[in-house]
Design an enzyme around this catalytic site. Structure first.
Site, PDB file in Angstrom:
ATOM      1  N   ARG A 116      80.070   3.434  17.470  1.00 59.88           N
ATOM      2  CA  ARG A 116      80.537   3.715  16.117  1.00 59.88           C
ATOM      3  C   ARG A 116      79.378   4.234  15.283  1.00 59.88           C
ATOM      4  O   ARG A 116      78.224   3.890  15.508  1.00 59.88           O
ATOM      5  CB  ARG A 116      80.963   2.431  15.397  1.00 59.88           C
ATOM      6  N   GLU A 119      95.007   5.150  12.657  1.00 57.01           N
ATOM      7  CA  GLU A 119      96.110   4.335  12.158  1.00 57.01           C
ATOM      8  C   GLU A 119      96.293   4.703  10.689  1.00 57.01           C
ATOM      9  O   GLU A 119      95.322   4.673   9.922  1.00 57.01           O
ATOM     10  CB  GLU A 119      95.777   2.845  12.295  1.00 57.01           C
ATOM     11  N   LYS A 167      88.005   0.219   6.886  1.00 58.08           N
ATOM     12  CA  LYS A 167      89.079   0.571   5.962  1.00 58.08           C
ATOM     13  C   LYS A 167      89.521  -0.641   5.142  1.00 58.08           C
ATOM     14  O   LYS A 167      89.894  -0.501   3.990  1.00 58.08           O
ATOM     15  CB  LYS A 167      90.276   1.131   6.743  1.00 58.08           C
TER      16      LYS A 167
HETATM   17  P1  ATP Z   1      88.257   0.806  10.570  1.00 57.90           P
HETATM   18  O1  ATP Z   1      87.668  -0.326  11.320  1.00 57.90           O
HETATM   19  O2  ATP Z   1      87.348   1.462   9.612  1.00 57.90           O
HETATM   20  O3  ATP Z   1      89.580   0.489   9.963  1.00 57.90           O
HETATM   21  P2  ATP Z   1      89.550   1.883  12.814  1.00 57.90           P
HETATM   22  O4  ATP Z   1      88.810   2.057  14.082  1.00 57.90           O
HETATM   23  O5  ATP Z   1      90.494   0.758  12.707  1.00 57.90           O
HETATM   24  O6  ATP Z   1      88.500   1.921  11.655  1.00 57.90           O
HETATM   25  P3  ATP Z   1      91.397   3.959  13.284  1.00 57.90           P
HETATM   26  O7  ATP Z   1      92.264   4.655  12.328  1.00 57.90           O
HETATM   27  O8  ATP Z   1      92.031   3.041  14.261  1.00 57.90           O
HETATM   28  O9  ATP Z   1      90.324   3.195  12.445  1.00 57.90           O
HETATM   29  O10 ATP Z   1      90.427   4.973  14.034  1.00 57.90           O
HETATM   30  C1  ATP Z   1      90.744   6.249  14.472  1.00 57.90           C
HETATM   31  C2  ATP Z   1      89.644   6.716  15.381  1.00 57.90           C
HETATM   32  O11 ATP Z   1      88.409   6.795  14.669  1.00 57.90           O
HETATM   33  C3  ATP Z   1      89.441   5.741  16.524  1.00 57.90           C
HETATM   34  O12 ATP Z   1      89.321   6.469  17.712  1.00 57.90           O
HETATM   35  C4  ATP Z   1      88.163   5.034  16.167  1.00 57.90           C
HETATM   36  O13 ATP Z   1      87.497   4.622  17.296  1.00 57.90           O
HETATM   37  C5  ATP Z   1      87.411   6.098  15.369  1.00 57.90           C
HETATM   38  N1  ATP Z   1      86.471   5.469  14.430  1.00 57.90           N
HETATM   39  C6  ATP Z   1      86.745   4.567  13.474  1.00 57.90           C
HETATM   40  N2  ATP Z   1      85.630   4.154  12.853  1.00 57.90           N
HETATM   41  C7  ATP Z   1      84.605   4.823  13.426  1.00 57.90           C
HETATM   42  C8  ATP Z   1      83.184   4.831  13.240  1.00 57.90           C
HETATM   43  N3  ATP Z   1      82.586   4.070  12.318  1.00 57.90           N
HETATM   44  N4  ATP Z   1      82.457   5.657  14.015  1.00 57.90           N
HETATM   45  C9  ATP Z   1      83.037   6.433  14.934  1.00 57.90           C
HETATM   46  N5  ATP Z   1      84.357   6.467  15.172  1.00 57.90           N
HETATM   47  C10 ATP Z   1      85.147   5.671  14.440  1.00 57.90           C
HETATM   48 MG    MG Z   2      92.175   0.493  13.974  1.00 60.42          MG
END
Ligand code: ATP
Ligand code: MG
Length: 555
Positions: free
Chosen positions: A262, A38, A272
């Site tokens: 994760r 995102e 984020k």
């Molecule tokens: P955050 O919670 O840090 O905002 P998010 O999952 O909302 O992270 P996205 O931009 O939606 O962030 O994630 C893009 C991809 O990265 C998704 O497939 C997500 O599952 C993966 N991802 C995000 N954080 C992690 C993590 N800590 N470990 C492994 N994969 C991750």
């Molecule tokens: Mg997200």
């Protein structure tokens, strides 16, 4: 959460097993994965893991990976983030096959929503957010039907089009899938498909004022692109049945979702939202502050793409939550830099002057030293030696114990790459602080003399006549608590910020350092790895400490 240390064994991970099975069964000719960020922030180390996984699997099995921006919330998203995300993925060394945006599918998703309305599978609900929440029931108790649930398809279609045309304010109505308000899986209790948000979108501008929800978007987007393996983090496992339901209901390409754990790191926050707060509150200098776990932050710190790949490889893919030791990450960058980085001598702040009393005044002798000791015949740098040198204060001891092999009164030490020097006299200031050591060198110990005499200690040094002053930014962990995911409820993660996470000091470097053009971090011999900061100017070089030379960490 369990503490996890990397294992060396190399068996297939569970995703590789699934893919190999699918390919063997002929389910797909080739695999297609996607990385779906995102664009609401900069990528962090968790994303790096997801990137290495998605792109890595595709590479391994001769498939491809799409980059898809999951941009369904116009309020938080921005093209600044889109650009940084692309830059970071490329820096990691991966190329996506196609670049897509969930917003490119808004028309298609809208069409499918009308189809579902016509088939009696979706309805417009006028209840407030709170009423909807209460109506959902709980895990123990079934939900109750909305009073608007039995609107006719005609009425739903008319109101949904009015929603699209901007007739209603934010929050006035939503579109919900009509599934089952008593379903044991709460996700199925008439999930929301669309909400009204009057906000400009970074790509579609003001075309839309209704935006699809994650669950109504993600699976269909995968399906539109023919993604074979849609890999996401564990918290999405509860969404999977709904992902499958929309795909089945719409009868479209059967993408499948798989979940892995994760990445969590000790002493680190990775969401984020929190990273954005650190930036906005000025608690760090920006998204690329070298203390940040963002990809741009660690890049600025001197981490390399290769180090991150080694790291992702070591931690593997798990199905259970894991907390990885931050020291493993440091071990990985050391592993890479130790092999590749150029070496230079830099003396720390508060050095001691070393005067060679038997050296001809004004004379400079240039020594050649390998840029990398692993390649003694490889590229060299030129190091000037004069009668006035700087050495690290820690390399001299007046009342030294027997095992101290560096410099002491009357003792001898090799000045790296050059002569053996003997400490003849110690000069102190009025406070008793050592300010100068008068030494003699033994000219017969010149490395090219052909007769090697060894002494126990070798120290680094810098010619005072040629030394370049550096600003050194020395970093420590950003947080003081190893398990940042586990702090007491009445505490805030910001309560654990480490006040000593940045110490600015000075160094004195041999001149060749400032001509280094390797593009990666260098090793300050016997000290650590350092990387030029973008704040550097020719008059004011600035280096970030990437990591120390070694650590007690073993695995
Ligand atoms: P955050 O919670 O840090 O905002 P998010 O999952 O909302 O992270 P996205 O931009 O939606 O962030 O994630 C893009 C991809 O990265 C998704 O497939 C997500 O599952 C993966 N991802 C995000 N954080 C992690 C993590 N800590 N470990 C492994 N994969 C991750
Ligand atoms: Mg997200």
């Amino acid at each position: 959460m369990e503490e996890v240390k990397a294992t060396e064994e190399k068996k297939l991970n569970f995703l590789e097993e699934i893919i190999e099975n699918d390919l063997a069964e002929g389910k797909f000719k080739t695999i297609l994965t996607r990385f779906p960020p995102e664009p609401n922030g900069y990528l962090h180390l968790g994303h790096a893991k997801s990137i290495c996984l998605n792109f890595g699997l595709a590479q391994k099995y001769g498939g491809a990976t799409n980059l898809r921006f999951d941009d369904t919330n116009p309020v938080k998203e921005d093209t600044e983030y889109v650009d940084s995300i692309k830059q970071d993925i490329q820096w990691l060394g991966f190329n996506w096959a196609e670049e897509h945006y969930a917003s490119d599918y808004f028309d298609q998703l809208y069409e499918w929503a009308e189809k579902m309305i016509n088939e009696g599978l979706a309805y417009v609900d006028d209840q407030t957010q709170e009423e909807i929440r209460i109506g959902r029931g709980t895990v123990q108790t079934p939900g109750t039907n909305s009073p608007y649930r039995d609107r006719t398809p005609e009425e739903n279609l008319r109101i949904f089009r009015e929603m699209r045309d901007g007739k209603y304010p934010d929050g006035a109505k939503v579109l919900r899938a009509k599934i089952d308000m008593a379903h044991p899986n709460m996700m199925f209790r008439d999930p929301i498909m669309y909400r009204i948000i009057h906000a400009s979108h970074h790509r579609t501008g003001d075309k839309w004022c209704i935006y699809p929800m994650y669950d109504y978007t993600h699976g269909q987007s995968d399906s539109i692109e023919n993604i074979t393996h849609s890999i996401c983090t564990l918290e999405f496992d509860v969404h999977r049945p709904l992902y499958d339901w929309f795909i089945k209901t719409l009868d479209i390409f059967p993408s499948h979702q798989y979940e892995f754990a994760r990445l969590n790191l000790t002493y680190t926050v990775m969401s984020k939202r929190k990273l954005l707060e650190l930036v906005q509150k000025g608690l760090v200098s920006g998204w690329d502050d070298p203390r940040m776990p963002t990809i741009c932050g660690i890049r600025r710190r001197g981490y390399t793409p290769r180090a991150l790949k080694i790291f992702c490889d070591k931690i593997g893919v798990a199905k259970r939550e894991q907390l990885i030791d931050l020291q493993l990450l440091e071990w990985c960058v050391r592993q890479d830099l130790n092999e590749r980085s150029n070496r230079y001598m830099v003396v720390s702040d508060d050095p001691i002057k070393l005067t060679i009393t038997n050296w001809e005044a004004g004379k400079t002798e240039w020594f050649e030293a390998p840029l990398n000791p692993a390649e003694p015949d490889g590229a060299k740098r030129r190091v000037p030696f004069t009668g006035s040198l700087w050495i690290d204060r820690a390399d001299f001891m007046e009342d030294a114990p027997a095992k101290f092999f560096r410099l002491k009164p009357g003792g001898e030490v090799r000045l790296k790459y050059t002569y053996i020097a003997k400490c003849e006299e110690v000069i102190k200031d009025e406070n008793g602080k050592v300010v100068e050591l008068k030494c003699t060198i033994d000219p017969s110990t010149h490395p090219a003399s052909g007769q090697w005499r060894s002494v126990k200690g070798t120290i680094h040094w810098v010619s005072a006549d040629y030394a370049k002053e550096l600003e050194l930014r020395v970093y420590d962990k950003l947080f003081t608590e190893p398990q940042m995911g586990n702090i007491p409820e009445d505490k805030d993660y910001k309560d654990y910020l480490n006040p000593e996470s940045l110490v600015v000091t000075k160094g004195l470097a041999e001149p060749a350092l400032l001509e280094d053009n390797s593009g990666i971090a260098v090793q300050f011999e016997r000290v650590g790895y350092f990387f030029t900061d973008p704040d550097s100017t020719p008059d004011h070089p600035v280096f970030n400490k990437t990591t120390a030379l070694k650590d007690s960490f073993k695995f």
